[in-house]
Design an enzyme around this catalytic site. Structure first.
Site, PDB file in Angstrom:
ATOM      1  N   GLY A  93       0.833  -1.203   0.000  1.00  0.00           N
ATOM      2  CA  GLY A  93       0.000   0.000   0.000  1.00  0.00           C
ATOM      3  C   GLY A  93       0.859   1.241   0.000  1.00  0.00           C
ATOM      4  N   ARG A 129      13.513  10.225  -3.027  1.00  0.00           N
ATOM      5  CA  ARG A 129      14.393  11.371  -3.305  1.00  0.00           C
ATOM      6  C   ARG A 129      15.674  11.289  -2.481  1.00  0.00           C
ATOM      7  NH1 ARG A 129      14.694  16.277  -0.442  1.00  0.00           N
ATOM      8  NH2 ARG A 129      15.422  18.098  -1.627  1.00  0.00           N
ATOM      9  N   ALA A 130      15.523  10.967  -1.198  1.00  0.00           N
ATOM     10  CA  ALA A 130      16.707  10.917  -0.334  1.00  0.00           C
ATOM     11  C   ALA A 130      17.631   9.776  -0.736  1.00  0.00           C
ATOM     12  CB  ALA A 130      16.273  10.769   1.122  1.00  0.00           C
ATOM     13  N   VAL A 131      17.058   8.632  -1.104  1.00  0.00           N
ATOM     14  CA  VAL A 131      17.889   7.504  -1.550  1.00  0.00           C
ATOM     15  C   VAL A 131      18.681   7.916  -2.794  1.00  0.00           C
ATOM     16  CG1 VAL A 131      17.803   5.195  -2.583  1.00  0.00           C
ATOM     17  CG2 VAL A 131      16.407   5.710  -0.548  1.00  0.00           C
ATOM     18  N   ARG A 152       1.256  -5.279  -5.692  1.00  0.00           N
ATOM     19  CA  ARG A 152       1.544  -6.544  -5.011  1.00  0.00           C
ATOM     20  C   ARG A 152       1.856  -7.574  -6.090  1.00  0.00           C
ATOM     21  NH1 ARG A 152      -0.463  -5.178   0.305  1.00  0.00           N
ATOM     22  NH2 ARG A 152      -1.913  -3.485  -0.024  1.00  0.00           N
ATOM     23  N   ASP A 180       5.014  -4.868   6.065  1.00  0.00           N
ATOM     24  CA  ASP A 180       5.524  -6.198   6.410  1.00  0.00           C
ATOM     25  C   ASP A 180       5.526  -7.155   5.228  1.00  0.00           C
ATOM     26  OD1 ASP A 180       2.801  -6.379   6.490  1.00  0.00           O
ATOM     27  OD2 ASP A 180       2.682  -6.856   8.626  1.00  0.00           O
ATOM     28  N   THR A 208       4.120   2.981   5.674  1.00  0.00           N
ATOM     29  CA  THR A 208       2.725   2.556   5.781  1.00  0.00           C
ATOM     30  C   THR A 208       2.005   3.508   6.719  1.00  0.00           C
ATOM     31  OG1 THR A 208       1.250   0.942   6.846  1.00  0.00           O
ATOM     32  CG2 THR A 208       3.556   0.825   7.440  1.00  0.00           C
ATOM     33  N   ASP A 213      -0.254   2.767   8.665  1.00  0.00           N
ATOM     34  CA  ASP A 213      -0.786   2.056   9.830  1.00  0.00           C
ATOM     35  C   ASP A 213       0.120   2.128  11.062  1.00  0.00           C
ATOM     36  OD1 ASP A 213      -3.020   1.277   8.413  1.00  0.00           O
ATOM     37  OD2 ASP A 213      -2.141  -0.606   7.766  1.00  0.00           O
ATOM     38  N   ASP A 246       2.235   0.108  12.091  1.00  0.00           N
ATOM     39  CA  ASP A 246       2.197  -1.160  12.820  1.00  0.00           C
ATOM     40  C   ASP A 246       3.468  -1.982  12.661  1.00  0.00           C
ATOM     41  OD1 ASP A 246       1.848  -1.618  10.154  1.00  0.00           O
ATOM     42  OD2 ASP A 246       0.229  -3.062  10.377  1.00  0.00           O
ATOM     43  N   ARG A 273     -17.207  17.245  12.885  1.00  0.00           N
ATOM     44  CA  ARG A 273     -17.598  17.826  14.174  1.00  0.00           C
ATOM     45  C   ARG A 273     -18.484  19.061  13.959  1.00  0.00           C
ATOM     46  NH1 ARG A 273     -17.221  16.078  19.484  1.00  0.00           N
ATOM     47  NH2 ARG A 273     -15.017  15.520  19.270  1.00  0.00           N
ATOM     48  N   ARG A 322      -6.483  -2.523   9.921  1.00  0.00           N
ATOM     49  CA  ARG A 322      -7.101  -3.850  10.004  1.00  0.00           C
ATOM     50  C   ARG A 322      -6.665  -4.597  11.254  1.00  0.00           C
ATOM     51  NH1 ARG A 322      -6.816  -5.140   3.979  1.00  0.00           N
ATOM     52  NH2 ARG A 322      -8.500  -3.689   3.524  1.00  0.00           N
ATOM     53  N   GLU A 328     -10.934  -0.059  11.544  1.00  0.00           N
ATOM     54  CA  GLU A 328     -11.719  -0.998  10.738  1.00  0.00           C
ATOM     55  C   GLU A 328     -11.599  -2.427  11.254  1.00  0.00           C
ATOM     56  OE1 GLU A 328     -10.409  -1.236   6.609  1.00  0.00           O
ATOM     57  OE2 GLU A 328      -8.347  -0.842   7.151  1.00  0.00           O
ATOM     58  N   ARG A 387     -25.025   8.619  13.036  1.00  0.00           N
ATOM     59  CA  ARG A 387     -24.540   8.644  11.654  1.00  0.00           C
ATOM     60  C   ARG A 387     -23.200   7.940  11.538  1.00  0.00           C
ATOM     61  NH1 ARG A 387     -28.344  12.177   8.840  1.00  0.00           N
ATOM     62  NH2 ARG A 387     -29.978  11.912  10.403  1.00  0.00           N
TER      63      ARG A 387
END
Lengths: 326, 326, 326, 326
Positions: A14, A24-26, A75, A106, A129, A131, A133, A158, A175, A226, A250
């Site tokens: 993702g 860019r830095a690489v 992928r 991962d 990522t 996430d 994680d 809000r 997830r 999620e 809602r």
């Protein structure tokens, strides 16, 4: 002196805002150190398809502010086969590419670990990522931007929630991990946060809902990761709506806006630091490691460790939502 | 058990985005812990003028997303006199306020330290300034938001700089410290950064300018901290414009937009954590300390230490601008 | 049937957000109508230097959201000479380019008018300038984006102005025209607006300042167009600061951030409409006209009319600032 | 001279960004003209519940930049009964309120028309809805802000769509009208737009999908108004996903973020103009009319006309999406 003369870089899995800053830095670090650098398109699939081109300093001009990835991502099923990885290796050899920097999550590092061992090929990973994680780094590239995107969206909701005294359930990505939900919940002043890591948070929500209504809160926002075990925002909203007809309930599912956008200052700096450090690590003969930021310092974690350990939510942050929404 | 029953909170010095999130956390933490909480208007001046009112949970509803400070800020000359501080102390006693949380920068903490010692009064400080120049914390409240504001502004200027192949000198805030200039420089892909802490960076700039023109860069951005020793952006631009007539030189001074705006997710979370921790520290009988975030953990630093030590720029970040603008 | 088979497009003068959306529309409209289309770099100078390349549908993919101009812009001294224009004409002939779409302001159209008459060459103009000072169109491309940029900046400054009860003078672009200052003043709730078109507005300001201080306004913002006849924001702030020591006066000059940024929805739609219409006008054998939007409809105005008439400020809007800041 | 001495103002129906700017203008215009002004909370329900308070100049300080409505909004069942309206009228009489300004959409104006006729009570309406589906005005308050919100969201999704070469169906608000979908589709460079007003647009989409894939577009975005006759984005995406397995199809439903956020410059100016004009219209003895902006001028339309006529989409804009996505 290092034997590395030429480095390939790819993005996989993702996409996340800040990947371009890392690319860019690489590229610039390679050029600064007199190495050649090649961009591999569409992740591992580009290695197999030989979709690779040399990059120069101006190939990465004016991309630090762009979301997405100029190298595209995908992928690759074929890379999961030994045959696919052979093709990839052959293509790298043909172009005299000595090492890879892979940017992703991962899934990306699992592939990198296998390929690196199979072909004794030096690979360094950069965690990209939204996430957050990944074990071995406090922050992944894209997480801070996604936090800001979520918080800006909740701020907007809000406005309308307050105008109508409504209860909103807002679903954010995650997830398996509640990092995004938890921090954006605190930052947006959410009345409750539901994350996959905690099984009891629905009781707290129930407690709050009975309480909040009595206090006549002008609006209530609940953030739901999620992957929460009671189900996504729609399921929970249905349940709450039935049990609490006194609330005007809602739902909004934020969806893919969380993956895009111009990266935040924080992500751009982190991505730039990690990109430089990845090249330096390869020049220092490191391999099969993920670059991370821990305590604001660059650290190295073997792929194997990064993959088998699970990063925990900060329990103090979990506790905070309860206090702050009083 | 703690002897603290009632806490006052104020903001002082230059305002910074996220101060409201910190105020909210202080108020909610007090209420959660059954303490009374009072808002003091316009910093220390409000103590002297007895401009103080009790706050409740809904006094701080819907402020987490607002820039500025609902308590307003000011610099108080009177509080620098013993007489002024006596008045302030009397007003606190009259209202049975047992302790203070003060949100601000080094001027704020200097006042807090003197007042706390003079009257043996418990005070805990929260670092709120866009400059990030406080020892004892990795990040001050407002710094991350200001970084994003600067970076968004530079992104806009980059559009027009590129369209016309211009060299821009952009001045950012920072009279004594280059934190804002340095990180925003990296994040915006600046070709060079001039900060007060480094005396030789103008030579690097000169080197870059001679080099960059040859490579025909499409645009060049130089970030200048207002406190840089060669002078602000206008002075430097004049000098460069005369010595390098081949560049089309422009200047922008970003000014007070850097102080405002809705706080970033990062600042809101940091401010919330610090606000809670300040109340907890007072309940734990702490005094004359500044709350900080070091390595992502809450830490305490005595006012004295926070004031007499100087936080250093990260030398690796300084080095990075050279590599990344190649 | 039209004799036009091939169209060139260029941007000239100060850049404005939305120019890329206009370029995209010109290119796509040409391709849709089976015309060839060429991009001319750096305005008229690119015509002279033969810096021209053919564009295709994907040459303009993913640019609608970008500020600046992919064709770059410049002011050309050489094009002001007959010799320069001869070279330009020769280059157009060599490439079989039959007509031009030029995007810019009055300088751009002055050049277009002379060139078009001299060589009987069909040219259609699109108004692109943040100043909105062109007769023949209600809105120029970039104006709405610049308005939003100014308003967001003033919102930020309002945060800090309120926190400190300050009086801010904010200078916006507009050397000869107050459109940007006036509308952004209304939209940001400015207490007063100073524009070049009105000589008496300083008296109103004076009246307001005496009044506002009495009513103890929490902050005051005055917008100043750079071309106001009493001088820019710094001059006016000095004057007011001396005469009204009761105000804490500050100045911000917004500068070049007003020219950049991702274009607003309004500007993207207007630019797209004008781009299409410019191509259609050339196919309909029109020449020496500027495309405009009047009453939400596309209209044509001869260059000569667009250049010699002056668009007036809406007097009702001028009146409004007085009422709304009461 | 007008018999109006005191005006009430309320917001009703779905909230829209810019309502606060309109409220501010109504309040300030009343004060400027020496009228008293009252805020009615929660729309018509507040009239019935006598939830009304007098407003002053500083009641509306610093709200021009806020989304939502400080007067809150609600739909009132009771106001649909004669009994409810009697109560409302009695409360207005008790407070000596002579006239009303109501801000909202067609439901709001339907109520206003009935009430106005029943009690011979002067009411002027201001169109506030993000849908822009009101006859009698080119733009409703909130529409421009919602356009920008949608366009920024689509820009973000475009980043990730491009990185993965995906086809996104993005659902925007608009149960009966495609204004939001159509303009945001053009502004975000959508490959196709599906709106309730046009029955044939799915065939065009089909044509595009077959074509686009061949040309190997890097990403495709289709905007779907929620009220499109083939169903919302999920239904259409399912259909397309089955018939075109060559596309990697995703869906995002933007939801309630479209209702919130700080209003754009355009909406703030329109809302301010309409607010002033509503008060002036009441002072000029007008009643049962909606204020609108047509051709950039204030116009009056009787409620009856505004309600029974339907505003049409601009057919040229519909045509444009086809040309621009070539």
């Amino acid at each position: 002196m290092s034997s590395i003369k030429s480095i390939g870089v790819l993005t996989s899995g993702g996409d996340a805002p800040g990947m371009n800053a890392a690319i860019r830095a690489v590229v610039r670090a390679c050029i600064y150190n007199d190495l050649r650098v090649f961009g591999v398109m569409r992740g591992y699939q580009g290695l197999i398809d030989n979709d690779i081109e040399e990059l120069h300093s101006n190939s990465v001009s004016n991309i630090i502010q762009s979301g997405g990835t100029i190298l595209k991502s995908a992928r690759s099923m074929e890379f999961k086969t030994q045959e696919g990885r052979e093709k990839a290796y052959d293509n790298l050899r043909k172009r005299d590419i000595d090492a890879l920097v892979v940017i992703g999550g991962d899934g990306t590092f699992t592939g990198a670990r296998i390929f690196g061992q199979e072909h004794n090929f030096p690979i360094v990973g950069i965690p990209g990522t939204i996430d957050n994680d990944l074990y071995g780094t406090d922050y992944t590239i894209g997480y801070d931007t996604a936090l800001n995107t979520v918080v800006e969206a909740v701020d907007k909701i809000r406005d309308t929630a307050t105008a109508h005294s409504r209860l909103f359930f807002i679903e954010v990505m995650g997830r398996d991990a509640g990092f995004l939900a938890l921090r954006s919940g605190i930052a947006s002043g959410a009345e409750a946060v539901l994350v996959p890591e905690v099984r009891t948070d629905f009781d707290q929500l129930e407690h709050f809902l009975q309480n909040g209504f009595k206090k006549n809160k002008t609006s209530s926002i609940v953030l739901v990761a999620e992957g929460d075990e009671i189900g996504g925002a729609i399921k929970i909203a249905d349940k709450v709506g039935k049990e609490h007809p006194e609330y005007d309930v809602r739902v909004t599912i934020l969806g893919h806006i969380q993956r895009g956008g111009s990266p935040s200052a924080f992500d751009r700096v982190s991505a730039s630091r990690m990109g430089l450090s990845a090249v330096e690590a390869l020049m220092d003969d490191q391999k099969s490691i993920m670059i991370g930021l821990a305590n604001n310092q660059i650290v190295h974690t073997p792929f194997n460790q990064a993959l088998k350990n699970k990063k925990a939510l900060n329990p103090q942050l979990l506790e905070m939502t309860k206090i702050l929404s009083i």
